[in-house]
Design a protein around this motif. Sequence first.
Motif, PDB file in Angstrom:
ATOM      1  N   TYR A 193       0.838  -1.200   0.000  1.00  0.00           N
ATOM      2  CA  TYR A 193       0.000   0.000   0.000  1.00  0.00           C
ATOM      3  C   TYR A 193       0.875   1.254   0.000  1.00  0.00           C
ATOM      4  CZ  TYR A 193      -4.277  -2.635   0.653  1.00  0.00           C
ATOM      5  OH  TYR A 193      -5.337  -3.478   0.464  1.00  0.00           O
ATOM      6  N   THR A 194       0.392   2.281  -0.730  1.00  0.00           N
ATOM      7  CA  THR A 194       1.182   3.505  -0.820  1.00  0.00           C
ATOM      8  C   THR A 194       0.932   4.440   0.373  1.00  0.00           C
ATOM      9  OG1 THR A 194      -0.520   4.243  -2.359  1.00  0.00           O
ATOM     10  CG2 THR A 194       1.555   3.538  -3.307  1.00  0.00           C
ATOM     11  N   HIS A 195      -0.214   4.285   1.058  1.00  0.00           N
ATOM     12  CA  HIS A 195      -0.526   5.096   2.243  1.00  0.00           C
ATOM     13  C   HIS A 195      -0.482   6.602   1.962  1.00  0.00           C
ATOM     14  CE1 HIS A 195      -0.501   1.437   4.494  1.00  0.00           C
ATOM     15  NE2 HIS A 195       0.806   1.274   4.501  1.00  0.00           N
ATOM     16  N   ALA A 196      -0.924   7.005   0.774  1.00  0.00           N
ATOM     17  CA  ALA A 196      -0.926   8.441   0.444  1.00  0.00           C
ATOM     18  C   ALA A 196      -2.119   9.162   1.062  1.00  0.00           C
ATOM     19  CB  ALA A 196      -0.948   8.626  -1.078  1.00  0.00           C
ATOM     20  N   GLY A 197      -3.068   8.414   1.608  1.00  0.00           N
ATOM     21  CA  GLY A 197      -4.319   9.031   2.077  1.00  0.00           C
ATOM     22  C   GLY A 197      -5.249   9.215   0.892  1.00  0.00           C
ATOM     23  N   PRO A 198      -6.543   9.489   1.150  1.00  0.00           N
ATOM     24  CA  PRO A 198      -7.509   9.574   0.049  1.00  0.00           C
ATOM     25  C   PRO A 198      -7.116  10.639  -0.975  1.00  0.00           C
ATOM     26  CG  PRO A 198      -8.601   9.871   2.189  1.00  0.00           C
ATOM     27  CD  PRO A 198      -7.132   9.754   2.461  1.00  0.00           C
ATOM     28  N   GLU A 199      -7.221  10.294  -2.238  1.00  0.00           N
ATOM     29  CA  GLU A 199      -6.976  11.268  -3.309  1.00  0.00           C
ATOM     30  C   GLU A 199      -8.330  11.561  -3.944  1.00  0.00           C
ATOM     31  OE1 GLU A 199      -3.309  11.552  -6.275  1.00  0.00           O
ATOM     32  OE2 GLU A 199      -4.897  10.300  -7.115  1.00  0.00           O
ATOM     33  N   VAL A 200      -8.764  12.817  -3.813  1.00  0.00           N
ATOM     34  CA  VAL A 200     -10.114  13.186  -4.246  1.00  0.00           C
ATOM     35  C   VAL A 200     -10.100  13.797  -5.648  1.00  0.00           C
ATOM     36  CG1 VAL A 200     -12.137  14.612  -3.718  1.00  0.00           C
ATOM     37  CG2 VAL A 200     -10.861  13.504  -1.857  1.00  0.00           C
ATOM     38  N   ALA A 201      -9.159  14.691  -5.917  1.00  0.00           N
ATOM     39  CA  ALA A 201      -9.089  15.320  -7.246  1.00  0.00           C
ATOM     40  C   ALA A 201      -8.928  14.224  -8.288  1.00  0.00           C
ATOM     41  CB  ALA A 201      -7.909  16.279  -7.308  1.00  0.00           C
ATOM     42  N   VAL A 202      -9.591  14.405  -9.426  1.00  0.00           N
ATOM     43  CA  VAL A 202      -9.503  13.389 -10.482  1.00  0.00           C
ATOM     44  C   VAL A 202      -8.057  13.237 -10.965  1.00  0.00           C
ATOM     45  CG1 VAL A 202     -10.121  12.942 -12.890  1.00  0.00           C
ATOM     46  CG2 VAL A 202     -11.907  13.475 -11.228  1.00  0.00           C
ATOM     47  N   ALA A 203      -7.354  14.346 -11.107  1.00  0.00           N
ATOM     48  CA  ALA A 203      -5.967  14.259 -11.579  1.00  0.00           C
ATOM     49  C   ALA A 203      -5.077  13.736 -10.456  1.00  0.00           C
ATOM     50  CB  ALA A 203      -5.484  15.638 -12.017  1.00  0.00           C
ATOM     51  N   SER A 204      -4.322  12.733 -10.777  1.00  0.00           N
ATOM     52  CA  SER A 204      -3.513  12.053  -9.774  1.00  0.00           C
ATOM     53  C   SER A 204      -2.211  12.818  -9.522  1.00  0.00           C
ATOM     54  CB  SER A 204      -3.202  10.653 -10.295  1.00  0.00           C
ATOM     55  OG  SER A 204      -2.615   9.888  -9.292  1.00  0.00           O
ATOM     56  N   THR A 205      -1.915  13.101  -8.250  1.00  0.00           N
ATOM     57  CA  THR A 205      -0.676  13.806  -7.916  1.00  0.00           C
ATOM     58  C   THR A 205       0.083  13.036  -6.826  1.00  0.00           C
ATOM     59  OG1 THR A 205      -1.917  15.211  -6.363  1.00  0.00           O
ATOM     60  CG2 THR A 205      -1.479  16.097  -8.569  1.00  0.00           C
ATOM     61  N   LYS A 206      -0.454  13.086  -5.606  1.00  0.00           N
ATOM     62  CA  LYS A 206       0.279  12.413  -4.518  1.00  0.00           C
ATOM     63  C   LYS A 206       0.279  10.904  -4.723  1.00  0.00           C
ATOM     64  CE  LYS A 206      -3.548  12.337  -1.163  1.00  0.00           C
ATOM     65  NZ  LYS A 206      -3.907  12.529   0.261  1.00  0.00           N
ATOM     66  N   ALA A 207      -0.742  10.383  -5.381  1.00  0.00           N
ATOM     67  CA  ALA A 207      -0.725   8.937  -5.637  1.00  0.00           C
ATOM     68  C   ALA A 207       0.449   8.587  -6.535  1.00  0.00           C
ATOM     69  CB  ALA A 207      -2.036   8.491  -6.278  1.00  0.00           C
ATOM     70  N   PHE A 208       0.737   9.440  -7.523  1.00  0.00           N
ATOM     71  CA  PHE A 208       1.843   9.181  -8.445  1.00  0.00           C
ATOM     72  C   PHE A 208       3.181   9.161  -7.707  1.00  0.00           C
ATOM     73  CE2 PHE A 208       5.095  11.002 -11.389  1.00  0.00           C
ATOM     74  CZ  PHE A 208       5.152   9.958 -12.296  1.00  0.00           C
ATOM     75  N   LEU A 209       3.440  10.197  -6.915  1.00  0.00           N
ATOM     76  CA  LEU A 209       4.729  10.236  -6.208  1.00  0.00           C
ATOM     77  C   LEU A 209       4.891   9.025  -5.290  1.00  0.00           C
ATOM     78  CD1 LEU A 209       5.360  12.965  -7.413  1.00  0.00           C
ATOM     79  CD2 LEU A 209       6.019  13.793  -5.162  1.00  0.00           C
ATOM     80  N   THR A 210       3.806   8.645  -4.634  1.00  0.00           N
ATOM     81  CA  THR A 210       3.919   7.513  -3.710  1.00  0.00           C
ATOM     82  C   THR A 210       4.008   6.185  -4.467  1.00  0.00           C
ATOM     83  OG1 THR A 210       1.520   7.415  -3.387  1.00  0.00           O
ATOM     84  CG2 THR A 210       2.775   8.738  -1.819  1.00  0.00           C
ATOM     85  N   GLN A 211       3.416   6.114  -5.646  1.00  0.00           N
ATOM     86  CA  GLN A 211       3.597   4.906  -6.472  1.00  0.00           C
ATOM     87  C   GLN A 211       5.069   4.762  -6.847  1.00  0.00           C
ATOM     88  OE1 GLN A 211       0.858   5.949  -9.558  1.00  0.00           O
ATOM     89  NE2 GLN A 211      -0.891   5.001  -8.548  1.00  0.00           N
TER      90      GLN A 211
END
Length: 369
Positions: free
Chosen positions: A146-164
């Motif tokens: 798990y990346t543990h970035a916390g919920p990502e609400v905006a459609v465009a992915s930002t923190k999910a990308f860095l944590t991936q």
Amino acid sequence: EKGGYDYFMLKEIAEQPKAVADTLLGRIGAEGQLTLDELRIPAQVLRMVDKVVIVACGTAFHAGLIAKYAIEHWTRIPCEVELASEFRYRDPILDARSLVIAISQSGETMDTLMALRHAREQGATVLAICNTNGSTIPRESDAVLYTHAGPEVAVASTKAFLTQLVACYLVALYLGQVRGTKWGDEIAAVVRELGRIGEEVERVLETMEPVRELARSLAGQDTVLFLGRHVGYPVALEGALKLKELAYMHAEGFAAGELKHGPIALIEDGVPVVVVVPSPRGRSVLHDKIVSNIQEIRARGARTIVIAEEGDEAVVPYADHLVRVPATPTLLQPLVATVPLQVFACELATARGNEVDQPRNLAKSVTVE
Ligand code: F6R
């Protein structure tokens, strides 16, 4: 809910230093060793792996493209990266020695899910890199990080990308560790740098005002091009994707080495071109080649927006706009170089009056084909 920010996207961009720290939490030991026992893939299975295949869509696919450089460099295991929507309809060559990594923020993307089912049917071990606890993709995989970035609400992915990206680096380093890749100075430096990367991202965020100003000045443009090479090439693709989905502009990312094979014909007076410059240290050949590319496009009228590491003076004469990022080991540069591109796209979208968190025609999680 937006914590004082106008958009979830701005909040999520700002959360990135903490998000990447959370991805690392408890996974690097005091001596720099990786502790990923949570993967629960037996070491003998990981030692047998003779091929890694990464499947994902969109931004997660770009994380996979970057991961390939790290996995092959640190583990010497051949790695392929494929769009899940292509892979699932192909007849890929897999067996029990294949490790398939499915990257997905939501854990519900239909194409990625179908790709992992396709892989499992052929006996491959499937590892999910995912941000959403208990979602379908990790449930159907053999293992999950798990990346543990916390919920990502905006459609465009930002923190999910860095944590991936961070999760991919961890998997690559762990594979190397389990397989006894020699624990050289380079790996030790990378592990140390990962421990500091949250602060480096924070430093980038603190210097974004000129990028926002530049973005506003480009609101009337039709096209923005992005160039990069090595791990900077997927960063260029990601910068272009962000701009398409948020600003509804024509944006394209190219490998800088391909310029002369076609894309340079697009360069005309005033076209903004964002160039992601590799570090002048390490693979300095690539650095010098991209500096020549910048000169070439500028001579043809391009307005150059150069993203280069602090201390890189060679780019200065050819940069109409210069964005500095902290010096990092080459393979980690995407963690800092992507951030200005996120801010750029968000600000351009705002300047064009677009709905930043809910771009037209897009959904946060694509559960249909
Ligand atoms: C772009 C974006 C999409 C997603 C893609 C995969 O900003 O958000 O390209 O990255 O739809 O989604 P997940 O990661 O949920 O599988």
